[in-house]
Design an enzyme around this catalytic site. Structure first.
Site, PDB file in Angstrom:
ATOM      1  N   THR A 374      35.254  37.440  40.848  1.00 25.48           N
ATOM      2  CA  THR A 374      36.210  36.415  41.222  1.00 25.48           C
ATOM      3  C   THR A 374      37.127  36.158  40.045  1.00 25.48           C
ATOM      4  O   THR A 374      36.795  36.478  38.904  1.00 25.48           O
ATOM      5  CB  THR A 374      35.437  35.114  41.577  1.00 25.48           C
ATOM      6  OG1 THR A 374      34.512  35.404  42.612  1.00 25.48           O
ATOM      7  CG2 THR A 374      36.346  33.997  42.010  1.00 25.48           C
ATOM      8  N   GLY A 457      29.697  34.323  41.819  1.00 24.33           N
ATOM      9  CA  GLY A 457      28.651  34.260  42.829  1.00 24.33           C
ATOM     10  C   GLY A 457      27.847  32.973  42.787  1.00 24.33           C
ATOM     11  O   GLY A 457      28.382  31.871  42.650  1.00 24.33           O
TER      12      GLY A 457
END
EC number: 2.3.2.2
Length: 566
Positions: A374, A457
């Site tokens: 991300t 995550g």
């Protein structure tokens, strides 16, 4: 990577606290960045500079965030891109209010649970056409821009279009993860042709160009969100999936719409910490903080076995609820108010013992209801607007599905669905999967205090809690709070249903920097402790001084990022 591993092992032998060589403060790899007018913190220095340039040209913090996000999709495709989803929290100085946006996409309407059952598929695969859901990022850009933007979108996207055509040098961490992705994803149509150089990943310092992405962004800049969801781009995606055994369709794209949502908060020792409600996992951080507030950390040292034990046990409690309750609220409403309440935290806190570990945890029953990768970035402008934005393709470079001529990869967020009837996160057509990506914000006395995030995550809510505790309980500054060693607990029951129920207490993974006394203390309590290299997330943050309006910026020392201001 052998040097990195050696350094990590060496740090286990040396004294725990890394000190700033000038100030002598523990954990500081560098000073905070301080600026009077604007600040940007992203995981790539060039994206940070783009954000600052946009604000210098009169753009808002939202304009700057969109510009930086577009740049990161080009420069850090290992973590994000316009084929993925987006979430954001915006502090609006005019209304003195926080606004949340859920820019996550839904599963294809033509794909059903019965299809997976008929094919004998018990878990949605991580790559290929089946885990692909509608990408929500471009819609998110235009929703945010429509409410808070100042500059025209062509001007906002122009720097990335220019870098995509002329090239930019690839940074070290990104080159490493790119190299890991190429062998896994090159089998999928369009990936090798658009995301390799002669079949390999670009090397550190090598110029990378993506003219296809430049063309796509040019169409979006000129035609708006509909150019992506209802124009030639959508038709190309539709044809690509029809030709390659997929289900994502033109209709799925054309009917997509993100939504404005109300952020949810809890007060932690006088600071209001804000997250977005499910289908994301943000409220897990609030649940953890509520439990931890019952302990006096002025008497519990940072990095001690007691500190980490209580942190891990609070995480186990929150993640048990996360597995049971967090899903698309349109299909499975969660009792959010009860889950983040202080009385509920007091009930759950009773399950924690200071002298032993929780081996298994059942979710609570609130009374009113019988390798992900991300990017995170944050921006702040001269008017006091602050943006906390997170964006992802989910697993590394996503599904590997790269429609021809478009220059981006579709996300594989649909892997998070469960192929089990009756599960809160069970696959259904047109449903949003459980999301790990969460932006965060802190206010104090009704004023903005800090915009921050920790990507990675299931590490994200754990990281959010550790940052808040570092700032509030342990008195660290913004940079120290991110540089201090972190832990990650792994092994809780997952909302995706891919793991069995936790029955052994899970595993505590410690970053180098914690003393052996802490390790021995945790093991004596019954924790299983491992040293792990790399799973501790990536952090960016901006803090605003409420008296002077001066901004303080910090960037993750574990990645390629930069905080900068003017």
């Amino acid at each position: 990577m052998r040097v990195l591993l050696f350094c990590s092992v060496l740090s286990l032998i040396l004294p725990a606290a890394a000190a700033d060589r000038i100030a002598g403060r523990d954990f500081a790899t560098r000073s905070e960045v301080i600026a009077p007018h604007a600040m940007a913190a992203t995981s790539h220095p060039l994206a940070t500079q783009i954000a600052l340039d946009v604000m210098k040209a009169g753009g808002s913090a939202v304009d700057a965030a969109i510009a930086a996000n577009a740049a990161l999709g080009l420069m850090e495709p290992t973590g994000n891109g316009i084929g993925g989803d987006l979430f954001a929290i915006v502090w609006d100085p005019k209304t003195k209010k926080l606004h949340g946006y859920n820019g996550s996409g839904r599963s294809p309407k033509s794909l059903t649970l019965e299809y997976f059952q008929q094919q004998g598929i018990t878990d949605i695969p991580p790559h290929g056409p089946l885990p692909v859901s509608v990408p929500g990022t471009v819609d998110g850009w235009f929703a945010l821009h429509g409410r808070f933007g100042k500059l025209p979108m062509p001007q906002v996207l122009a720097p990335t279009i220019r870098y995509a055509r002329q090239g930019h040098p690839v940074h070290q961490t990104i080159a490493y993860y790119w190299g890991l992705s190429v062998p896994r994803l090159s089998k999928w149509p369009g990936f090798k042709e658009q995301f390799t150089i002669d079949g390999r990943a670009p090397r550190v310092g090598e110029l990378w160009k993506n003219p296809h992405l430049a063309d796509t962004l040019q169409k979006i800049a000129a035609g708006g969100r509909d150019a992506f969801y209802k124009g030639d781009i959508a038709r190309t995606i539709d044809a690509y999936f029809k030709a390659n055994g997929g289900f994502l369709s033109y209709e799925d794209l054309a009917s997509h719409q993100g939504e404005w949502v109300e952020p949810v908060s809890t007060n932690y020792r006088g600071y209001d910490v804000w997250e977005l409600p499910p289908n994301g996992q943000g409220i897990a951080a609030l649940q953890m903080l509520n439990v931890l507030e019952g302990y006096d950390f002025s008497r519990i040292p940072f990095g001690s076995a007691e500190h980490l034990h209580l942190l891990v046990e609070a995480k186990k409690l929150a993640f048990a609820d996360r597995a049971r309750w967090y899903a698309d609220p349109a299909f499975q409403p969660a009792p959010v108010a009860r889950l983040v309440s202080k009385p509920y935290a007091a009930e759950r806190r009773k399950l924690i013992a200071r002298d032993k570990v929780l081996r298994e945890v059942q979710p609570g029953t609130p009374k009113e209801l019988q390798e992900g990768d991300t990017i995170y970035l944050t921006t702040a402008d001269k008017d006091g607007m602050m943006v906390s934005l997170i964006q992802s393709n989910y697993r590394g470079m996503g599904s590997g599905m790269a429609p021809p001529g478009l220059g981006f990869i579709l996300q594989d967020r649909g892997e998070m669905f469960v192929l089990q009837e009756g599960h809160p996160n069970s696959f259904e057509p047109g449903k949003r999967p459980f999301q790990t990506i969460i932006p965060a914000f802190i206010t104090k006395d009704g004023k903005p205090f800090a915009s921050f995030g920790v990507m990675g995550g299931a590490m994200q809510p754990q990281g959010h809690v550790q940052i808040v505790m570092n700032l509030v309980d342990f008195g660290m500054n913004l940079q120290e709070a991110g540089d201090a060693p972190r832990l990650q607990h792994d092994g809780s029951t997952e909302p995706t249903g891919q793991n069995t129920m936790m029955s052994d207490g899970g595993v505590v993974q410690l970053e180098s920097g914690f003393p052996y006394e802490t390790v021995r203390g945790l093991m004596s309590l019954g924790h299983h402790v491992e040293w792990a290299l790399g799973p501790y997330g990536g952090y960016q943050a901006i803090r605003r001084d409420p008296d002077t309006g001066v901004y303080y910026g910090a960037s993750e020392s574990r990645k390629d990022g930069q905080a900068a201001g003017y």
